[in-house]
Design a protein around this motif. Sequence first.
Motif, PDB file in Angstrom:
ATOM      1  N   MET A   1       0.816  -1.209   0.000  1.00 33.81           N
ATOM      2  CA  MET A   1       0.000   0.000   0.000  1.00 33.81           C
ATOM      3  C   MET A   1       0.851   1.260   0.000  1.00 33.81           C
ATOM      4  O   MET A   1       0.363   2.344  -0.313  1.00 33.81           O
ATOM      5  N   ALA A   2       2.126   1.169   0.348  1.00 31.86           N
ATOM      6  CA  ALA A   2       3.009   2.328   0.329  1.00 31.86           C
ATOM      7  C   ALA A   2       3.554   2.596  -1.067  1.00 31.86           C
ATOM      8  O   ALA A   2       4.188   3.627  -1.297  1.00 31.86           O
ATOM      9  N   ALA A   3       3.320   1.698  -2.002  1.00 30.58           N
ATOM     10  CA  ALA A   3       3.805   1.861  -3.366  1.00 30.58           C
ATOM     11  C   ALA A   3       2.860   2.751  -4.160  1.00 30.58           C
ATOM     12  O   ALA A   3       1.669   2.848  -3.842  1.00 30.58           O
ATOM     13  N   PRO A   4       3.361   3.401  -5.201  1.00 30.95           N
ATOM     14  CA  PRO A   4       2.468   4.165  -6.084  1.00 30.95           C
ATOM     15  C   PRO A   4       1.386   3.249  -6.665  1.00 30.95           C
ATOM     16  O   PRO A   4       1.607   2.049  -6.842  1.00 30.95           O
ATOM     17  N   VAL A   5       0.250   3.821  -6.979  1.00 29.38           N
ATOM     18  CA  VAL A   5      -0.886   3.019  -7.440  1.00 29.38           C
ATOM     19  C   VAL A   5      -0.543   2.141  -8.647  1.00 29.38           C
ATOM     20  O   VAL A   5      -0.902   0.957  -8.667  1.00 29.38           O
ATOM     21  N   PRO A   6       0.149   2.645  -9.666  1.00 31.82           N
ATOM     22  CA  PRO A   6       0.471   1.763 -10.803  1.00 31.82           C
ATOM     23  C   PRO A   6       1.317   0.556 -10.392  1.00 31.82           C
ATOM     24  O   PRO A   6       1.148  -0.545 -10.941  1.00 31.82           O
ATOM     25  N   ALA A   7       2.223   0.747  -9.431  1.00 33.68           N
ATOM     26  CA  ALA A   7       3.065  -0.365  -8.974  1.00 33.68           C
ATOM     27  C   ALA A   7       2.244  -1.388  -8.201  1.00 33.68           C
ATOM     28  O   ALA A   7       2.515  -2.593  -8.271  1.00 33.68           O
ATOM     29  N   ARG A   8       1.232  -0.942  -7.485  1.00 31.68           N
ATOM     30  CA  ARG A   8       0.404  -1.871  -6.706  1.00 31.68           C
ATOM     31  C   ARG A   8      -0.272  -2.897  -7.610  1.00 31.68           C
ATOM     32  O   ARG A   8      -0.415  -4.064  -7.237  1.00 31.68           O
ATOM     33  N   ALA A   9      -0.678  -2.468  -8.785  1.00 35.63           N
ATOM     34  CA  ALA A   9      -1.360  -3.375  -9.703  1.00 35.63           C
ATOM     35  C   ALA A   9      -0.465  -4.541 -10.103  1.00 35.63           C
ATOM     36  O   ALA A   9      -0.941  -5.629 -10.408  1.00 35.63           O
ATOM     37  N   LEU A  10       0.847  -4.322 -10.086  1.00 41.48           N
ATOM     38  CA  LEU A  10       1.800  -5.375 -10.412  1.00 41.48           C
ATOM     39  C   LEU A  10       2.193  -6.181  -9.174  1.00 41.48           C
ATOM     40  O   LEU A  10       2.353  -7.403  -9.244  1.00 41.48           O
ATOM     41  N   LEU A  11       2.345  -5.491  -8.052  1.00 39.97           N
ATOM     42  CA  LEU A  11       2.871  -6.145  -6.851  1.00 39.97           C
ATOM     43  C   LEU A  11       1.819  -6.935  -6.087  1.00 39.97           C
ATOM     44  O   LEU A  11       2.142  -7.975  -5.496  1.00 39.97           O
ATOM     45  N   PHE A  12       0.588  -6.480  -6.057  1.00 39.31           N
ATOM     46  CA  PHE A  12      -0.434  -7.184  -5.283  1.00 39.31           C
ATOM     47  C   PHE A  12      -0.566  -8.656  -5.679  1.00 39.31           C
ATOM     48  O   PHE A  12      -0.586  -9.533  -4.813  1.00 39.31           O
ATOM     49  N   PRO A  13      -0.682  -8.973  -6.982  1.00 36.53           N
ATOM     50  CA  PRO A  13      -0.798 -10.395  -7.337  1.00 36.53           C
ATOM     51  C   PRO A  13       0.429 -11.207  -6.932  1.00 36.53           C
ATOM     52  O   PRO A  13       0.294 -12.368  -6.506  1.00 36.53           O
ATOM     53  N   LEU A  14       1.613 -10.617  -7.040  1.00 42.06           N
ATOM     54  CA  LEU A  14       2.832 -11.329  -6.673  1.00 42.06           C
ATOM     55  C   LEU A  14       2.870 -11.616  -5.177  1.00 42.06           C
ATOM     56  O   LEU A  14       3.156 -12.741  -4.748  1.00 42.06           O
ATOM     57  N   TYR A  15       2.571 -10.610  -4.364  1.00 40.70           N
ATOM     58  CA  TYR A  15       2.611 -10.806  -2.914  1.00 40.70           C
ATOM     59  C   TYR A  15       1.470 -11.697  -2.441  1.00 40.70           C
ATOM     60  O   TYR A  15       1.621 -12.432  -1.457  1.00 40.70           O
ATOM     61  N   ALA A  16       0.325 -11.634  -3.122  1.00 43.01           N
ATOM     62  CA  ALA A  16      -0.782 -12.530  -2.777  1.00 43.01           C
ATOM     63  C   ALA A  16      -0.392 -13.978  -3.079  1.00 43.01           C
ATOM     64  O   ALA A  16      -0.686 -14.896  -2.304  1.00 43.01           O
ATOM     65  N   PHE A  17       0.270 -14.181  -4.209  1.00 43.04           N
ATOM     66  CA  PHE A  17       0.796 -15.505  -4.550  1.00 43.04           C
ATOM     67  C   PHE A  17       1.761 -15.988  -3.468  1.00 43.04           C
ATOM     68  O   PHE A  17       1.668 -17.135  -2.993  1.00 43.04           O
ATOM     69  N   ASN A  18       2.663 -15.122  -3.039  1.00 44.96           N
ATOM     70  CA  ASN A  18       3.633 -15.502  -2.008  1.00 44.96           C
ATOM     71  C   ASN A  18       2.933 -15.895  -0.710  1.00 44.96           C
ATOM     72  O   ASN A  18       3.329 -16.861  -0.043  1.00 44.96           O
ATOM     73  N   LEU A  19       1.893 -15.159  -0.345  1.00 47.73           N
ATOM     74  CA  LEU A  19       1.155 -15.463   0.878  1.00 47.73           C
ATOM     75  C   LEU A  19       0.456 -16.818   0.772  1.00 47.73           C
ATOM     76  O   LEU A  19       0.487 -17.625   1.717  1.00 47.73           O
ATOM     77  N   GLU A  20      -0.165 -17.089  -0.367  1.00 47.65           N
ATOM     78  CA  GLU A  20      -0.838 -18.377  -0.560  1.00 47.65           C
ATOM     79  C   GLU A  20       0.153 -19.529  -0.450  1.00 47.65           C
ATOM     80  O   GLU A  20      -0.136 -20.564   0.163  1.00 47.65           O
ATOM     81  N   VAL A  21       1.324 -19.350  -1.039  1.00 47.98           N
ATOM     82  CA  VAL A  21       2.344 -20.405  -1.010  1.00 47.98           C
ATOM     83  C   VAL A  21       2.884 -20.588   0.411  1.00 47.98           C
ATOM     84  O   VAL A  21       3.034 -21.721   0.892  1.00 47.98           O
ATOM     85  N   ALA A  22       3.167 -19.486   1.101  1.00 54.00           N
ATOM     86  CA  ALA A  22       3.755 -19.567   2.436  1.00 54.00           C
ATOM     87  C   ALA A  22       2.824 -20.253   3.433  1.00 54.00           C
ATOM     88  O   ALA A  22       3.284 -20.948   4.350  1.00 54.00           O
ATOM     89  N   ARG A  23       1.523 -20.080   3.262  1.00 56.85           N
ATOM     90  CA  ARG A  23       0.578 -20.685   4.202  1.00 56.85           C
ATOM     91  C   ARG A  23       0.218 -22.119   3.842  1.00 56.85           C
ATOM     92  O   ARG A  23      -0.333 -22.843   4.673  1.00 56.85           O
TER      93      ARG A  23
END
Length: 234
Positions: A1-23
Motif C-alpha cells: 500500500m506504500a507503493a504508487p498506485v500503478p506499482a500496486r497493480a503489479l505487486l499485489f498479485p505477486l505478494y498474494a501468490f507468495n502469501l498463498e504459497v507460504a501458508r
Amino acid sequence: MAAPVPARALLFPLYAFNLEVARAPFVSAEPMIGEMRLQWWRDVVAEIGAGAPPRAHEVAGPLASVAAQGRLQLETLDRLVAAHRVHLDASGFEDAGHVEEFLDATGAGLTWAAARLLGAQPGLEPRVRAAGWAAGLAAYLRAIPDLEARGKHPLPDGRPEAVRGWAHEGLARLRAARGTVPQAVRPALLAGWRTEATLRRAVADPGRVARGELAESEFARRAGLLRRVLLGGW
C-alpha cells in the motif's frame, strides 16, 4: 500500500501468490495436504508459462495477467514454491546451507521478482537479492515462535551465538545492498522496511527470537515506513 498506485497493480498479485504459497504447508496437520497445495501452485506457474488459460482462482488469474506483460520470472516463482516444502516436515532444515538456499529462493527471489516487475535491470540483481535475503531472514526470525508452537524446528542450530551469527550475516548483506536504485524500483524494496530493526535486535539479544520480542512498537513501525516513503529510502 506504500507503493504508487500503478506499482500496486503489479505487486499485489505477486505478494498474494507468495502469501498463498507460504501458508500452504500449514493449512492442515497432514503433510500430504500441504504437498498437494504446493504442487497446485507449481502447476499454476507452469501453466502460466505455457500460455494456458488461468485457473479460476482469485490469485491465479491476476498473476497470469501480470505474467502476460512479460517481466515475471516464472522460474523464480517455481523455485520459491518448491522451497516451502521444508515446512512439511517437522525436522526442518538439514543444515545452515539449507537455510541459505531457502532464503535465496524465498526472500531474495521474491524481492527480485518484484523489482523485475517494476523494471529493474539485470545489473541490479545482486544488490536486490542481498536486500531480499536479509528481509527474508528478518521475517523468518520473527516467525520462529509461531513455527515452534506448530511443532516445527525452525533452525538447525538454535544456540544464541548461532542466531546472532545469522543476524550479523543479514546486516552485512543489507549493507552491501545499500545504494541508489531507480525510483520506480524502490517499492519492491519497501517490503523489507523492518529488516534492519529486527536484525539489530537479534544481534543485541538473540534470546528475543525465541521469546517473540523482535517486533518494534506500532508507533516505531509506522514511523519507520513513513520515513522511508517520504524520503525515498529503503
